[in-house]
Scaffold this active site. Structure first.
Site, PDB file in Angstrom:
ATOM      1  CE  LYS A  38      -3.964   1.862   2.245  1.00 12.62           C
ATOM      2  NZ  LYS A  38      -4.567   2.348   1.014  1.00 12.62           N
ATOM      3  N   GLY A  43       6.520   0.709   5.722  1.00 17.58           N
ATOM      4  CA  GLY A  43       7.318  -0.177   5.276  1.00 17.58           C
ATOM      5  C   GLY A  43       7.524   0.110   3.559  1.00 17.58           C
ATOM      6  CB  CYS A  44       5.055   0.934   1.062  1.00 13.06           C
ATOM      7  SG  CYS A  44       3.995  -0.720   1.148  1.00 13.06           S
ATOM      8  CB  THR A  45       7.142   5.289   3.222  1.00 11.54           C
ATOM      9  OG1 THR A  45       5.895   5.592   2.688  1.00 11.54           O
ATOM     10  CG2 THR A  45       7.975   6.624   2.739  1.00 11.54           C
ATOM     11  CB  ALA A  48       9.019   4.141  -2.409  1.00  8.38           C
TER      12      ALA A  48
END
Length: 150
Positions: A38, A43-45, A48
């Site tokens: 998401k 974690g995704c930030t 990325a």
């Protein structure tokens, strides 16, 4: 389940600008295709931003970085702008790409079984075959690990 050496499933999705994206258009290039759960979550930030910080090194090695999640193109655009991500984010709203790559799985979240993206990265060679699969990725340090293996 896909294995290294398999032909990578083709993907036709919309990118963060709402424009059509076709994986086949990148034939002849090495592609780092990473699936994340998401946009704009911790974690995704982390993942990325690490790809962002190493983008010049990925490009120097001839690799194109592409992120995919089930978010809408508008959410992808907001995430991309907020963190100045210099690579396409694809919107897999119907989870077709995640299912084709085998990363849409049952997960355990706070004791409940839920369906979601298992954070996974595929390195696709210029010939369109999967060179490397990183399954159950831990976000921190992942971009550097992929980069060093290229």
């Amino acid at each position: 389940m896909l294995k290294e050496g398999d032909k990578a499933p083709d993907i036709q999705l919309r990118n963060d600008a709402g424009e059509p994206f076709h994986l086949a258009d990148l034939k002849g290039k090495r592609v780092v295709l990473y699936f994340y759960p998401k946009a704009d979550t911790p974690g995704c930030t982390t993942e990325a931003c690490e790809f962002r910080d190493d983008i010049a090194a990925f490009r120097k090695k001839g690799a194109v970085v592409i992120g995919i999640s089930p978010d809408k193109p508008t959410a992808q655009a907001k995430f991309k702008d907020k963190y100045q991500l210099p690579f396409p984010l694809l919107a897999d709203e119907d989870k077709a790409a995640a299912q084709a790559y085998g990363v849409w799985k049952e997960k355990n979240m706070y004791g409940k079984k839920v369906m979601g993206i298992e954070r996974t990265t595929f390195v696709i060679g210029p010939d369109g075959k999967i060179e490397k699969i990183y399954a159950k990725v831990k976000a921190q340090g992942h971009a550097a690990a992929v980069l060093s293996a290229l």
